[in-house]
Design a protein around this motif. Structure first.
Motif, PDB file in Angstrom:
ATOM      1  N   LEU A 146       0.820  -1.204  -0.105  1.00  0.00           N
ATOM      2  CA  LEU A 146      -0.070  -0.026  -0.133  1.00  0.00           C
ATOM      3  C   LEU A 146       1.018   1.277  -0.050  1.00  0.00           C
ATOM      4  N   THR A 147       0.149   2.303  -0.513  1.00  0.00           N
ATOM      5  CA  THR A 147       0.956   3.528  -0.605  1.00  0.00           C
ATOM      6  C   THR A 147       1.122   4.099   0.764  1.00  0.00           C
ATOM      7  N   ALA A 148       1.829   5.205   0.859  1.00  0.00           N
ATOM      8  CA  ALA A 148       1.699   6.013   2.239  1.00  0.00           C
ATOM      9  C   ALA A 148       0.552   6.711   2.698  1.00  0.00           C
ATOM     10  N   ARG A 149      -0.190   6.821   1.702  1.00  0.00           N
ATOM     11  CA  ARG A 149      -1.613   7.589   2.001  1.00  0.00           C
ATOM     12  C   ARG A 149      -2.446   6.621   2.363  1.00  0.00           C
ATOM     13  N   GLU A 150      -2.459   5.320   1.669  1.00  0.00           N
ATOM     14  CA  GLU A 150      -3.300   4.101   2.267  1.00  0.00           C
ATOM     15  C   GLU A 150      -3.144   3.518   3.527  1.00  0.00           C
ATOM     16  N   ASN A 151      -1.816   3.569   3.893  1.00  0.00           N
ATOM     17  CA  ASN A 151      -1.455   3.134   4.968  1.00  0.00           C
ATOM     18  C   ASN A 151      -1.971   3.863   6.113  1.00  0.00           C
ATOM     19  N   LEU A 152      -1.943   5.216   5.914  1.00  0.00           N
ATOM     20  CA  LEU A 152      -2.524   5.992   6.985  1.00  0.00           C
ATOM     21  C   LEU A 152      -4.071   6.219   6.894  1.00  0.00           C
TER      22      LEU A 152
ATOM     23  N   ILE B  76      -4.379  13.520   6.470  1.00  0.00           N
ATOM     24  CA  ILE B  76      -3.359  12.667   6.190  1.00  0.00           C
ATOM     25  C   ILE B  76      -2.362  13.372   5.392  1.00  0.00           C
ATOM     26  N   PRO B  77      -2.661  14.153   4.331  1.00  0.00           N
ATOM     27  CA  PRO B  77      -1.817  15.166   3.579  1.00  0.00           C
ATOM     28  C   PRO B  77      -0.915  15.851   4.474  1.00  0.00           C
ATOM     29  N   ALA B  78      -1.679  16.505   5.292  1.00  0.00           N
ATOM     30  CA  ALA B  78      -0.877  17.411   6.167  1.00  0.00           C
ATOM     31  C   ALA B  78       0.240  16.862   6.934  1.00  0.00           C
ATOM     32  N   ALA B  79      -0.082  15.565   7.615  1.00  0.00           N
ATOM     33  CA  ALA B  79       0.794  15.045   8.617  1.00  0.00           C
ATOM     34  C   ALA B  79       1.996  14.435   7.786  1.00  0.00           C
ATOM     35  N   ILE B  80       1.804  14.225   6.384  1.00  0.00           N
ATOM     36  CA  ILE B  80       2.687  13.437   5.709  1.00  0.00           C
ATOM     37  C   ILE B  80       3.766  14.578   5.282  1.00  0.00           C
ATOM     38  N   GLU B  81       3.125  15.577   4.821  1.00  0.00           N
ATOM     39  CA  GLU B  81       3.808  16.948   4.549  1.00  0.00           C
ATOM     40  C   GLU B  81       4.778  17.333   5.350  1.00  0.00           C
ATOM     41  N   ARG B  82       4.204  17.360   6.482  1.00  0.00           N
ATOM     42  CA  ARG B  82       5.054  17.887   7.766  1.00  0.00           C
ATOM     43  C   ARG B  82       6.295  16.957   7.981  1.00  0.00           C
ATOM     44  N   MET B  83       6.010  15.710   7.823  1.00  0.00           N
ATOM     45  CA  MET B  83       7.185  14.733   8.068  1.00  0.00           C
ATOM     46  C   MET B  83       8.043  14.944   6.768  1.00  0.00           C
ATOM     47  N   GLY B  84       7.930  15.563   5.963  1.00  0.00           N
ATOM     48  CA  GLY B  84       8.891  15.874   4.793  1.00  0.00           C
ATOM     49  C   GLY B  84       8.597  14.674   3.735  1.00  0.00           C
ATOM     50  N   LEU B  85       7.365  13.901   3.580  1.00  0.00           N
ATOM     51  CA  LEU B  85       7.314  12.865   2.819  1.00  0.00           C
ATOM     52  C   LEU B  85       6.172  13.188   1.717  1.00  0.00           C
ATOM     53  N   GLY B  86       6.081  14.450   1.496  1.00  0.00           N
ATOM     54  CA  GLY B  86       4.971  14.788   0.453  1.00  0.00           C
ATOM     55  C   GLY B  86       5.113  14.475  -0.858  1.00  0.00           C
ATOM     56  N   GLU B  87       6.547  14.141  -1.349  1.00  0.00           N
ATOM     57  CA  GLU B  87       6.702  13.750  -2.653  1.00  0.00           C
ATOM     58  C   GLU B  87       6.538  12.258  -2.948  1.00  0.00           C
ATOM     59  N   VAL B  88       6.242  11.534  -1.874  1.00  0.00           N
ATOM     60  CA  VAL B  88       6.182   9.978  -1.960  1.00  0.00           C
ATOM     61  C   VAL B  88       4.969   9.613  -1.564  1.00  0.00           C
ATOM     62  N   ILE B  89       4.058  10.613  -1.162  1.00  0.00           N
ATOM     63  CA  ILE B  89       2.849  10.173  -0.631  1.00  0.00           C
ATOM     64  C   ILE B  89       1.843   9.134  -1.443  1.00  0.00           C
ATOM     65  N   ASP B  90       2.343   8.899  -2.561  1.00  0.00           N
ATOM     66  CA  ASP B  90       1.365   7.896  -3.231  1.00  0.00           C
ATOM     67  C   ASP B  90       2.440   7.044  -3.883  1.00  0.00           C
ATOM     68  N   HIS B  91       3.296   6.789  -3.170  1.00  0.00           N
ATOM     69  CA  HIS B  91       4.452   5.559  -3.699  1.00  0.00           C
ATOM     70  C   HIS B  91       4.256   4.464  -2.607  1.00  0.00           C
ATOM     71  N   PRO B  92       4.356   3.177  -2.921  1.00  0.00           N
ATOM     72  CA  PRO B  92       4.048   2.223  -2.223  1.00  0.00           C
ATOM     73  C   PRO B  92       5.215   2.207  -1.059  1.00  0.00           C
ATOM     74  N   VAL B  93       5.043   1.743   0.216  1.00  0.00           N
ATOM     75  CA  VAL B  93       5.855   2.048   1.447  1.00  0.00           C
ATOM     76  C   VAL B  93       7.109   0.728   1.212  1.00  0.00           C
ATOM     77  N   ALA B  94       7.084  -0.197   0.230  1.00  0.00           N
ATOM     78  CA  ALA B  94       8.187  -1.093   0.126  1.00  0.00           C
ATOM     79  C   ALA B  94       9.452  -0.245  -0.370  1.00  0.00           C
ATOM     80  N   THR B  95       9.063   0.749  -1.180  1.00  0.00           N
ATOM     81  CA  THR B  95      10.314   1.628  -1.784  1.00  0.00           C
ATOM     82  C   THR B  95      10.889   2.570  -0.794  1.00  0.00           C
ATOM     83  N   PHE B  96      10.592   2.571   0.547  1.00  0.00           N
ATOM     84  CA  PHE B  96      10.741   3.616   1.734  1.00  0.00           C
ATOM     85  C   PHE B  96      12.015   3.038   2.302  1.00  0.00           C
ATOM     86  N   SER B  97      12.893   3.889   2.796  1.00  0.00           N
ATOM     87  CA  SER B  97      14.058   3.469   3.390  1.00  0.00           C
ATOM     88  C   SER B  97      13.604   3.591   5.086  1.00  0.00           C
TER      89      SER B  97
END
Lengths: 331, 335
Positions: A108-114, A132-153
């Motif tokens: 799932l993407t970051a957005r879907e997980n949240l 959700i976008p506000a929280a993700i934005e604040r943590m500096g993940l705004g660009e990858v909000i719709d990427h699957p979490v599998a690609t995250f470090s």
């Protein structure tokens, strides 16, 4: 606003806030093994409290009991006035938890997980779409909000975990080993983020064994060993009690060595003076003795070249206090 | 020492009162169901199995229709034949189903709980304001609804193909009988779903859980039939060769074989889809008195015939789920 800086900058340590976490005689046994032994813990609103101790000291078990994920064997817990084993939903709606090994649904993407977490918390669709976008934005993940979490470090997952906490807008945040496995820069940013959350009035309880990091952010700490909280208080407080001060002042001065040493030793609060090099003295003192030492050197007819202070570190407190415990765990 | 005891007693009190939990155990249930169903319906392994079922449905029904076209006029239960008739080289559709439904069900549930532990999402999800009950129940219901959705779609497909291919609408009784068959099939899947869930709670490795569940399935499909006749000979031996003894042995064997969900399912589906069946196992002359051989039973009588099998399937599903539930509630969350 800036006129009152002097008074507003001092943290309200004296007027301690209301108690938000309180345990009394809390005990958890697994068979014969006692994971947590008669724990009495008090955390006040708005403070950052550090549970410190080696792996297996009972920190995670304590956290699970605070969240109602494990039943205590005996003793009582109160979190925001609720009993976690009887009213876990009330507790968990107000407390955010960041586990040590944080996992997400990789496909799932970051957005879907949240979004899943938002639904579990009973947030409305509209509210979730806003938060959700506000929280993700604040943590500096705004660009990858719709990427699957599998690609995250690892660091990104950790930040997504915090975004999840922000989404809940909790009163208390509990973090289990939050900086473990982060590179130094990520860890540094993470600690700053903890301080930001504290500014917002959120109470934070974190567990760690990375003491130098925790020292930077914690108002108070409690040292754990073998299921017991051995000692707790502010770092300065602990230093006073464990190391009887723990300040180390390095004085570089030229003059009659014996005279200088005697003069330094005569200062109030000095425990020991060592001469490490011909012109270097190390003073072990109860507090910051720099100005006293400077005048003592000058009065004794010496020439002062350098003066340096080393504040007491948690690492030191810890190793002095737990020499035996860590020896046992290391074997 | 005395002081320590004194402090202990008031502190221990809340724990003894802590038996009653506050808040509904179903908070968040539908959030879990929605998420899990979305996962199932989009997962590759489910899609593969769905395609497989679809192919068998189309294949067997097409083959059956080639054969029954000529007799359409005479057979009042022609639609039910679509499910039960086997035509070389294909087995009947219900034969395929009794084989594929367990596979689908197990594939949905074998990593339900241990998967959450392995992905390290369990503690994060349970730190949300829900009870464990909601998580497990939600996962089970999601699997169950997915199964129901897929099987209902297949059922509609078979009926639709029947209408197109045979050129007549199904009668009310045919629809009712095939709907009961659908319910039995869903609960047959439910058993394996719940079994997979038990294994997913017991074993931390999904591969172990999957193999364990498949082993149970293989045991009941292949070996249980052989074992029952051996066991029946041990339990009810024929020493004098009297009719009573023979009868008892056959009854023992039948009772034993009904422990297997496969037997229950096959009997239930045959009983409801074949109105001419009036008893399972041996037919005594007294049961045939006044009966016209091959004449169909009314729906209510067929239903009465398969009632024990049908309730058996449902009860087994509930029992296995309850077992998974108890095991999961006792599990430690730390991982």
């Amino acid at each position: 606003m800036s006129v009152v800086t002097a008074s507003s900058r001092t943290p309200p340590t004296k007027t301690q806030g209301q108690v938000v976490i309180e345990t009394s005689q809390l005990t958890k046994r697994y068979g014969k093994f006692t994971a947590v032994d008669n724990l009495n813990l008090t955390v006040h609103r708005g403070e950052v409290f550090g549970l410190l101790g080696p792996n297996g000291a009972g920190k995670t078990t304590t956290i699970l009991m605070l969240l109602g994920l494990t039943e205590p064997t005996s003793g009582s817990v109160r979190v925001l006035g609720f009993d976690p084993s009887r009213e876990p939903l009330d507790v968990k709606a107000r407390v955010g938890y960041l586990p040590d090994a944080i996992g997400f649904y990789d496909e799932l993407t970051a957005r879907e997980n949240l979004a899943y977490i938002a639904r579990l918390n009973g947030l409305s669709q509209a509210e979730a779409a806003k938060r959700i976008p506000a929280a993700i934005e604040r943590m500096g993940l705004g660009e990858v909000i719709d990427h699957p979490v599998a690609t995250f470090s690892r660091g990104m997952r950790q930040r997504l975990g915090v975004a999840e906490l922000l989404l809940k807008q909790p009163e208390i945040i509990i973090m289990d080993e939050p900086t473990l496995g982060l590179d130094p820069e990520a860890a540094h940013n993470f600690l700053n983020m903890i301080l930001q959350l504290k500014q917002e009035g959120i109470t934070i309880l974190l567990s760690s064994h990375l003491l130098h990091q925790v020292q930077q952010v914690c108002d108070r700490v409690g040292l754990f060993s073998n299921g017991r909280m051995m000692i707790s208080g502010t770092v300065a407080d602990l230093a006073q009690r464990v190391l009887r001060g723990g300040y180390r002042i390095t004085v570089q001065a030229r003059g009659e060595a014996d005279v200088l040493k005697r003069a330094l030793l005569a200062l109030p609060g000095v425990q020991k003076v060592e001469q490490t090099q011909p012109e270097t003295f190390v003073i072990h003192g109860a507090h910051d003795l720099r100005s006293d030492a400077a005048s003592a050197v000058v009065n004794a007819g010496g020439k002062l070249y350098g003066l340096d202070v080393e504040a007491p570190s948690l690492d030191e407190i810890y190793s002095v206090y737990f020499k035996e415990a860590s020896n046992g765990a290391g074997s | 020492m005395a002081q320590a005891v004194k402090v202990q007693s008031p502190a221990a009190q809340p724990v003894s009162q802590a038996r009653k939990r506050k808040g509904s155990p179903w908070t968040g249930l539908w959030a879990v169901v929605a998420k899990e169903m979305a996962d199932h319906l989009s997962s590759v392994r489910m899609q593969i199995l769905e395609v497989l079922i679809l192919l068998t449905a189309v294949g067997t029904v097409y083959a059956v229709m080639q054969g029954v076209r000529q007799t359409v006029g005479q057979d009042p239960f022609i639609f039910l034949r679509l499910f039960t008739t086997a035509r070389e080289p294909l087995p009947a559709f219900i034969g395929f189903l009794s084989f594929l439904v367990p596979l689908i069900a197990i594939s949905m549930s074998f990593d339900a709980v241990n998967g959450e532990f392995n992905r390290r999402t369990m503690s994060r999800v349970l730190a949300q304001p829900i009870y464990r009950d909601a998580l497990l129940m939600g996962k089970f219901l999601a699997g169950f609804f997915t199964l129901a959705l897929v099987l209902t779609a297949i059922w509609l497909l078979v009926m639709g193909m029947g209408i197109l291919g045979l050129g007549l609408p199904p009668s009310g009784e045919e629809v009712a009988r095939s709907l009961i068959f659908l319910v039995a099939t869903i609960f047959y899947g439910g058993i394996w779903l719940a079994l997979g869930m038990v294994f997913s709670v017991v074993f931390r490795q999904p591969a172990t859980a999957a193999l364990g569940a498949l082993a149970v399935w293989l045991f009941f499909t292949i070996f249980w039939g052989m074992l029952t006749s051996l066991l029946a000979r041990l339990i009810s031996p024929v020493t004098y060769g009297t009719a009573q003894e023979l009868l008892r042995q056959i009854q023992t064997e039948q009772a034993l074989s009904r422990i297997s969900p496969n037997t229950l399912y096959v009997e239930a589906t045959l009983g409801i889809l074949n109105p001419a069946i009036r008893s399972f196992g041996i037919l005594l002359p007294t049961q045939l008195e006044g009966a016209i051989v091959g004449a169909p039973l009314p729906l209510a009588q067929s239903l009465m015939l398969i009632w024990p099998q049908l309730t058996g399937l449902i009860a087994a599903t509930i029992l296995l789920f309850a077992l998974a539930y108890v095991l999961f509630q006792r599990q430690e969350i730390r991982a």
